[in-house]
Design an enzyme around this catalytic site. Structure first.
Site, mmCIF file in Angstrom:
data_model
loop_
_atom_site.group_PDB
_atom_site.id
_atom_site.type_symbol
_atom_site.label_atom_id
_atom_site.label_comp_id
_atom_site.label_asym_id
_atom_site.label_seq_id
_atom_site.Cartn_x
_atom_site.Cartn_y
_atom_site.Cartn_z
ATOM 1 N N ASP A 30 27.971 29.624 35.832
ATOM 2 C CA ASP A 30 29.199 30.236 36.333
ATOM 3 C C ASP A 30 29.278 30.207 37.855
ATOM 4 O O ASP A 30 28.280 30.013 38.538
ATOM 5 C CB ASP A 30 29.235 31.712 35.908
ATOM 6 C CG ASP A 30 29.795 31.874 34.512
ATOM 7 O OD1 ASP A 30 30.257 30.876 33.942
ATOM 8 O OD2 ASP A 30 29.763 33.003 34.008
ATOM 9 N N LYS A 62 35.736 28.191 38.280
ATOM 10 C CA LYS A 62 36.969 27.651 38.854
ATOM 11 C C LYS A 62 36.583 26.647 39.942
ATOM 12 O O LYS A 62 35.682 26.901 40.724
ATOM 13 C CB LYS A 62 37.759 28.803 39.473
ATOM 14 C CG LYS A 62 39.198 28.467 39.730
ATOM 15 C CD LYS A 62 39.965 29.694 40.191
ATOM 16 C CE LYS A 62 40.572 30.414 39.018
ATOM 17 N NZ LYS A 62 41.390 31.547 39.317
ATOM 18 N N MET A 93 34.476 44.161 40.485
ATOM 19 C CA MET A 93 35.814 43.549 40.546
ATOM 20 C C MET A 93 36.891 44.564 40.935
ATOM 21 O O MET A 93 37.977 44.581 40.356
ATOM 22 C CB MET A 93 36.164 42.921 39.173
ATOM 23 C CG MET A 93 35.200 41.815 38.782
ATOM 24 S SD MET A 93 35.427 41.207 37.103
ATOM 25 C CE MET A 93 34.473 42.376 36.161
HETATM 26 N N1 SAH Z 1 27.401 40.053 35.148
HETATM 27 C C1 SAH Z 1 27.522 40.376 36.560
HETATM 28 C C2 SAH Z 1 28.902 40.881 36.892
HETATM 29 C C3 SAH Z 1 29.986 39.873 36.635
HETATM 30 S S1 SAH Z 1 31.565 40.492 37.040
HETATM 31 C C4 SAH Z 1 26.445 41.372 36.957
HETATM 32 O O1 SAH Z 1 25.765 41.924 36.076
HETATM 33 O O2 SAH Z 1 26.249 41.596 38.150
HETATM 34 C C5 SAH Z 1 31.771 39.891 38.670
HETATM 35 C C6 SAH Z 1 31.660 41.021 39.670
HETATM 36 O O3 SAH Z 1 30.295 41.361 39.844
HETATM 37 C C7 SAH Z 1 32.141 40.691 41.040
HETATM 38 O O4 SAH Z 1 33.547 40.769 41.128
HETATM 39 C C8 SAH Z 1 31.465 41.759 41.850
HETATM 40 O O5 SAH Z 1 32.114 42.998 41.669
HETATM 41 C C9 SAH Z 1 30.122 41.846 41.152
HETATM 42 N N2 SAH Z 1 29.093 41.007 41.815
HETATM 43 C C10 SAH Z 1 28.379 40.018 41.264
HETATM 44 N N3 SAH Z 1 27.483 39.520 42.144
HETATM 45 C C11 SAH Z 1 27.634 40.222 43.283
HETATM 46 C C12 SAH Z 1 26.998 40.213 44.557
HETATM 47 N N4 SAH Z 1 25.991 39.365 44.845
HETATM 48 N N5 SAH Z 1 27.422 41.090 45.491
HETATM 49 C C13 SAH Z 1 28.402 41.968 45.230
HETATM 50 N N6 SAH Z 1 29.040 42.025 44.043
HETATM 51 C C14 SAH Z 1 28.659 41.180 43.080
#
Ligand code: SAH
Length: 289
Positions: free
Chosen positions: A68, A90, A205
């Site tokens: 992803d 994307k 998000m």
């Molecule tokens: N499965 C992922 C979340 C996916 S949803 C997890 O467990 O972290 C995507 C959201 O995750 C982003 O919009 C943001 O809010 C958060 N996110 C993922 N990686 C991030 C990072 N390195 N720093 C800040 N927010 C992050």
């Protein structure tokens, strides 16, 4: 007591006598990645060093990685030579593949006898649609394994010196998403209940609708001066942390356009940063974490 090479841990006889560092992993009894299987794996929030040993093992033994947008490309340096890489996010203006396209692709690859590594950012079951993907795999009778990862809403916070829980701050924490499948602020969230339920709220998000969310939380009884921390690119060298309040959050986002991906934390977890913020200066130069 020091454990000598002949001792056993948890019933396993260490097969790695003599080997040190990563070389010793070759001799460890990792589960076999069988052809025709899909392993759904969390890569962690960004820093490659935050992947699990099972994630590393999967990268070393897979035939194809379907990854992803949120997966740090540096993590793909650890893939076995010759494995195929397929991007499922994307790409430059083009519409992203739908969840259905991705699931069908995983099923096709597995049916072709590949060892399929489905790699996601953070934890696959935390706002990662991992549940949906597994549902379809189960429906198609494709065998799968799930390897959890460090989620941004916990491990990311650690890189900003914010404990997700602390006995002096909060005995509970809420995780929520700031938008639903249609991209809107989730309507089926009881914001008034959320506002009162936990001193610390960790939102994924949530930057886009932060103004509406802040209003809903204040309508539910949260104070306008409740701290809001916006943590962008957590655990990466270009990590950024911005601090505002619920009352100011909407104007702050409009004026500063914080980089994404970002986690938004509401509450006094932020207070610990002055003491616990450790990820700075030369520590940021290490590419592993
Ligand atoms: N499965 C992922 C979340 C996916 S949803 C997890 O467990 O972290 C995507 C959201 O995750 C982003 O919009 C943001 O809010 C958060 N996110 C993922 N990686 C991030 C990072 N390195 N720093 C800040 N927010 C992050």
């Amino acid at each position: 007591m020091e454990l000598g090479p002949t001792k056993t841990i948890g019933g396993w006889v260490s097969a790695s006598e003599g080997a040190t560092g990563f070389a010793r992993l070759d001799a460890e009894p990792f589960p076999a990645f069988e052809p025709g299987w899909v392993w759904l794996v969390g890569a962690g929030p960004g820093a490659p060093g935050l992947m699990s040993l099972l994630c590393y093992h999967a990268l070393q033994t897979c035939d194809v990685v379907v990854y992803d947008a949120l997966v740090n490309p540096d993590i793909l340096r650890w893939v076995k030579l010759g494995a195929e890489l397929e991007y499922a996010g994307k790409r430059g203006g083009k519409p992203s593949p739908t969840q259905k396209d991705i699931t069908l692709r995983l099923i096709d690859l597995a049916r072709a006898g590949k060892r399929v590594l489905r790699l996601k950012g953070g934890d696959p079951f935390m706002f990662g649609r991992g549940g949906e993907e597994c549902q379809h795999l189960a429906g198609a009778a494709i065998p799968f394994r799930i390897i959890p990862g460090i989620t941004a809403g916990i491990g990311g916070l650690a890189y900003a010196g914010m404990p997700a829980t602390h006995r002096d701050t909060n005995h509970s924490v809420i995780f929520l998403t700031g938008h639903d499948a249609t991209g809107n602020m989730p309507a089926n969230v009881n914001w008034a209940a959320i506002a009162r339920a936990s001193p610390v709220i960790v939102m994924y998000m949530a930057v886009k609708h932060l103004g509406e969310i802040a209003t809903a939380l204040m309508d539910g009884g949260r104070l306008a001066d409740d701290p809001v921390t916006i943590l962008s690119n957590a655990s990466m060298p270009h990590q950024q942390v911005a601090e505002t309040t619920l009352g100011e959050a909407e104007a702050f986002v409009a004026a500063n356009d914080p980089p994404t991906p970002a986690i938004v934390v509401v509450g006094h977890a932020a207070d610990w940063r002055s003491l616990l913020d450790w990820y700075k200066g030369p520590l940021r130069e290490n590419p592993i974490g």
